[in-house]
Design an enzyme around this catalytic site. Structure first.
Site, mmCIF file in Angstrom:
data_model
loop_
_atom_site.group_PDB
_atom_site.id
_atom_site.type_symbol
_atom_site.label_atom_id
_atom_site.label_comp_id
_atom_site.label_asym_id
_atom_site.label_seq_id
_atom_site.Cartn_x
_atom_site.Cartn_y
_atom_site.Cartn_z
ATOM 1 N N PRO A 16 -33.878 1.503 23.374
ATOM 2 C CA PRO A 16 -35.252 1.096 23.663
ATOM 3 C C PRO A 16 -36.276 2.231 23.650
ATOM 4 C CG PRO A 16 -34.006 1.238 25.684
ATOM 5 C CD PRO A 16 -33.022 1.473 24.566
ATOM 6 N N ASP A 39 -37.395 4.069 12.047
ATOM 7 C CA ASP A 39 -38.404 3.049 12.298
ATOM 8 C C ASP A 39 -39.603 3.622 13.040
ATOM 9 O OD1 ASP A 39 -37.021 1.031 11.106
ATOM 10 O OD2 ASP A 39 -36.270 0.137 12.959
ATOM 11 N N LYS A 61 -42.005 -0.240 10.195
ATOM 12 C CA LYS A 61 -42.689 -1.499 9.955
ATOM 13 C C LYS A 61 -43.162 -2.030 11.301
ATOM 14 C CE LYS A 61 -39.211 -3.399 7.850
ATOM 15 N NZ LYS A 61 -38.407 -4.430 7.154
ATOM 16 N N GLY A 92 -34.829 1.084 16.099
ATOM 17 C CA GLY A 92 -35.052 0.840 17.515
ATOM 18 C C GLY A 92 -34.133 -0.247 18.036
ATOM 19 N N GLY A 93 -33.690 -0.107 19.283
ATOM 20 C CA GLY A 93 -32.816 -1.107 19.885
ATOM 21 C C GLY A 93 -31.444 -1.119 19.259
ATOM 22 N N ASP A 94 -30.964 -2.315 18.920
ATOM 23 C CA ASP A 94 -29.670 -2.489 18.264
ATOM 24 C C ASP A 94 -29.915 -2.955 16.838
ATOM 25 O OD1 ASP A 94 -26.496 -3.175 19.005
ATOM 26 O OD2 ASP A 94 -27.333 -4.353 17.371
ATOM 27 N N ILE A 97 -29.729 -6.819 16.105
ATOM 28 C CA ILE A 97 -30.563 -7.776 16.835
ATOM 29 C C ILE A 97 -31.982 -7.662 16.308
ATOM 30 C CG2 ILE A 97 -31.438 -8.496 19.093
ATOM 31 C CD1 ILE A 97 -28.877 -7.499 20.332
ATOM 32 N N THR A 122 -30.193 -2.923 23.461
ATOM 33 C CA THR A 122 -31.312 -3.738 23.033
ATOM 34 C C THR A 122 -32.370 -3.846 24.134
ATOM 35 O OG1 THR A 122 -31.891 -5.820 21.945
ATOM 36 C CG2 THR A 122 -30.340 -5.951 23.781
ATOM 37 N N ALA A 123 -33.595 -4.196 23.741
ATOM 38 C CA ALA A 123 -34.719 -4.193 24.669
ATOM 39 C C ALA A 123 -34.514 -5.144 25.844
ATOM 40 C CB ALA A 123 -36.007 -4.553 23.924
ATOM 41 N N MET A 175 -40.937 -9.597 20.167
ATOM 42 C CA MET A 175 -42.166 -9.656 19.368
ATOM 43 C C MET A 175 -42.937 -10.943 19.662
ATOM 44 S SD MET A 175 -40.525 -8.094 15.844
ATOM 45 C CE MET A 175 -38.903 -8.823 16.141
#
Length: 262
Positions: A16, A39, A61, A92-94, A97, A122-123, A175
């Site tokens: 995260p 990223d 992105k 970022g994260g996993d 996912i 993950t977040a 998101m």
């Protein structure tokens, strides 16, 4: 390195944002890479772990602001590996996912390039940890559902709202800031009580992290307090409202009075 020969690719989860939440394996792979494609959401403290001699390339992105399309990113990764380089694709994260990992895996396999995944935190997990809550809870949250509200331009948000509104579920929406009014309205229409607790985690695990709590019918209002550039995760479910034995909220979480601001 036996698991990172020249001409191979690792999709690495950066977690995260807090470098302390990076796995030891991820750190090792970053240190061994010849080139790192990263990223936009990979923070500066994690990028600082990339050795000075290692080439780095931003292929970030963000919503509405894509520096490179996915096909171009796939091509860059494959070309670097074919040139005999050890390639890390840092996400970022996993990676698995909502990380677009399938496209990159398929591109590597089609080109005969060995590719593997190093998972990351993950977040949703990081947000629950920051809020000192559980994503699952006996009697309140028997299932955990991860969904994304990110859409292609012009697409309508179409989800199985009845399933998402199940009373024994915890819902994590990635998101979801822009779609928050639709999410709240559709969940209530599908039977989720308006008073269902919500938590919005902004800049999870970073020094400028914010955790906002309230009710589902205030979700639209809560998201209006978040900057457009700040990544945010929505957690929705009764387990968020569970208190400690002394009845207090989790530390550092501010409770927001509920009202319908729509």
């Amino acid at each position: 390195m036996d698991d990172f020969p020249a001409g191979s690719v690792w999709l690495v989860g950066a977690g995260p944002g807090d470098p302390d939440l990076l796995t030891r394996k991820a750190e090792r792979l970053i240190a061994a890479a010849d080139i790192v494609f990263h990223d936009a959401l990979v923070g500066p403290d994690i990028l600082a772990l990339i050795p000075d001699a290692t080439e780095r390339a931003s292929v970030g992105k963000r919503s509405g602001r894509h520096s490179k399309d996915q096909a171009t990113i796939d091509g860059l990764i494959v070309a670097a590996a074919r040139a005999g380089r050890r390639v890390v694709r840092l996400k970022g994260g996993d990676p698995s996912i909502f990380g677009r990992s399938t496209e990159e895996i398929d591109a590597c396999r089609a080109a005969g390039v060995p590719v593997r995944i190093c998972p990351g935190i993950t977040a949703a997990s990081a947000a629950a940890a920051s809020g000192t809550i559980s994503l699952t809870l006996r009697g309140l949250a028997r299932r955990l559902t991860l969904v994304t509200a990110h859409l292609r331009e012009g697409e309508a948000l179409s989800l199985d709202w009845s399933a998402l509104a199940a009373p024994d579920a915890m819902l994590a929406v990635y998101m979801g800031r822009a779609a928050a009014p639709v999410i709240a309205r559709q969940l209530v229409a599908a039977g989720m009580p308006p008073e269902t607790p919500v938590m919005i985690a902004v800049n999870v695990s970073l020094p400028n992290e914010r955790l906002l709590t309230g009710r589902l019918d205030a979700l639209s209002f809560l998201t209006r307090t978040i900057g457009d550039k700040d990544p945010a995760l929505l957690l929705i479910g009764d387990a968020i409202g569970a208190r400690r034995a002394d009845g207090a909220l989790a530390p550092e979480v501010s409770e927001v009075s509920a009202f319908n601001a729509d």
